[in-house]
Design a protein around this motif. Structure first.
Motif, short mmCIF file in Angstrom:
data_model
loop_
_atom_site.label_atom_id
_atom_site.label_comp_id
_atom_site.label_asym_id
_atom_site.label_seq_id
_atom_site.Cartn_x
_atom_site.Cartn_y
_atom_site.Cartn_z
N SER A 1 0.83 -1.21 0.00
CA SER A 1 0.00 0.00 0.00
C SER A 1 0.86 1.26 0.00
O SER A 1 0.57 2.22 -0.71
CB SER A 1 -0.92 0.03 1.23
OG SER A 1 -1.79 -1.06 1.20
N PHE A 2 1.95 1.24 0.77
CA PHE A 2 2.82 2.42 0.80
C PHE A 2 3.55 2.59 -0.53
O PHE A 2 3.75 3.71 -0.99
CB PHE A 2 3.80 2.36 1.98
CG PHE A 2 4.38 3.70 2.30
CD1 PHE A 2 3.64 4.64 2.99
CD2 PHE A 2 5.65 4.04 1.88
CE1 PHE A 2 4.16 5.90 3.26
CE2 PHE A 2 6.19 5.28 2.15
CZ PHE A 2 5.43 6.22 2.84
N CYS A 3 3.93 1.48 -1.17
CA CYS A 3 4.53 1.56 -2.51
C CYS A 3 3.54 2.17 -3.49
O CYS A 3 3.92 3.01 -4.32
CB CYS A 3 4.94 0.17 -2.99
SG CYS A 3 6.40 -0.51 -2.18
N ALA A 4 2.28 1.77 -3.40
CA ALA A 4 1.25 2.33 -4.28
C ALA A 4 1.10 3.83 -4.03
O ALA A 4 0.96 4.61 -4.99
CB ALA A 4 -0.08 1.61 -4.07
N GLY B 1 1.46 11.42 -10.09
CA GLY B 1 0.68 12.66 -10.01
C GLY B 1 1.56 13.88 -10.27
O GLY B 1 1.15 14.80 -10.99
N LEU B 2 2.75 13.89 -9.69
CA LEU B 2 3.66 15.02 -9.93
C LEU B 2 4.09 15.07 -11.40
O LEU B 2 4.28 16.14 -11.96
CB LEU B 2 4.89 14.92 -9.02
CG LEU B 2 4.64 15.22 -7.56
CD1 LEU B 2 5.86 14.88 -6.72
CD2 LEU B 2 4.25 16.68 -7.36
N GLU B 3 4.22 13.93 -12.02
CA GLU B 3 4.61 13.90 -13.42
C GLU B 3 3.46 14.33 -14.34
O GLU B 3 3.62 15.21 -15.18
CB GLU B 3 5.08 12.50 -13.82
CG GLU B 3 5.48 12.41 -15.28
CD GLU B 3 5.93 11.03 -15.70
OE1 GLU B 3 6.16 10.83 -16.90
OE2 GLU B 3 6.06 10.13 -14.83
N HIS B 4 2.30 13.71 -14.17
CA HIS B 4 1.21 13.92 -15.13
C HIS B 4 0.27 15.07 -14.79
O HIS B 4 -0.34 15.65 -15.68
CB HIS B 4 0.42 12.62 -15.30
CG HIS B 4 1.24 11.52 -15.90
ND1 HIS B 4 1.65 11.51 -17.20
CD2 HIS B 4 1.78 10.41 -15.33
CE1 HIS B 4 2.37 10.43 -17.45
NE2 HIS B 4 2.47 9.74 -16.31
#
Length: 178
Positions: free
Chosen positions: A19-22, A30-33
């Motif tokens: 979950s933390f990896c997700a 999100g920062l990229e797209h």
């Protein structure tokens, strides 16, 4: 509290790590797209480390070994992935700390290098750093994205450590004397 953590199973720790990896990947994507921040080659290697840890956590959650050996193996594999991510972040933070005149020049893009160079040479070139990896595009509370990624990896390291803790859990029918 340690007894409560000791009661968590391999599956519990694995699902927490997964979950933390997700969450880490969702923030990165999100920062990229959504924000438009392009990842540098070291950022991409950090994503590979997160995805590697996620793969180990996924397999561990599905397998949910009962014995100690499985928990130790999954704990060590995921800890190796997280440790690799921490090493890459450390390199990234070091590049960002260099004075402007010491920053290596920008090299070719990662896609181009992957097309023409063998993987070993690509990794060596990426880890040697480039000017784009030294740029600080985003700060949150005065901390750059690699700094926050380091915090993320340190938090993520709790899951492999939890797997190793689960490996030391007493077996059913055995009364813990600690």
């Amino acid at each position: 509290m340690i007894d409560d953590l000791r009661r968590l199973s391999v599956r519990d720790w694995s699902l927490a790590g997964l979950s933390f990896c997700a969450l880490m990947m969702a923030v990165a994507l999100g920062l990229e797209h959504l924000v438009g921040l392009e990842p540098c080659p070291l950022c991409i290697l950090q994503r590979v480390a997160v995805l590697s840890a996620a793969a180990v956590f996924l397999v561990a959650a599905i397998h949910d070994p009962v014995g100690r050996a499985g928990a130790v193996i999954y704990g060590l594999l995921s800890l190796a992935a997280v440790g690799g991510g921490i090493a890459v972040v450390g390199r990234h933070l070091w590049l960002q700390s260099l004075p402007a005149d010491k920053v290596p020049s920008c090299g070719p893009g990662l896609d181009y290098m992957m097309d023409i160079l063998p993987l070993q040479q690509v990794l060596a070139q990426v880890l040697s750093g480039s000017g784009e990896c030294a740029e600080i595009d985003f700060l949150l509370f005065g901390i750059s994205l690699p700094g926050w990624t380091l915090v993320g990896f340190l938090v993520l390291a709790l899951a492999p450590l939890g797997l190793l803790l689960a490996a030391n859990r007493p077996r059913r029918g055995y009364r813990w004397q600690g």
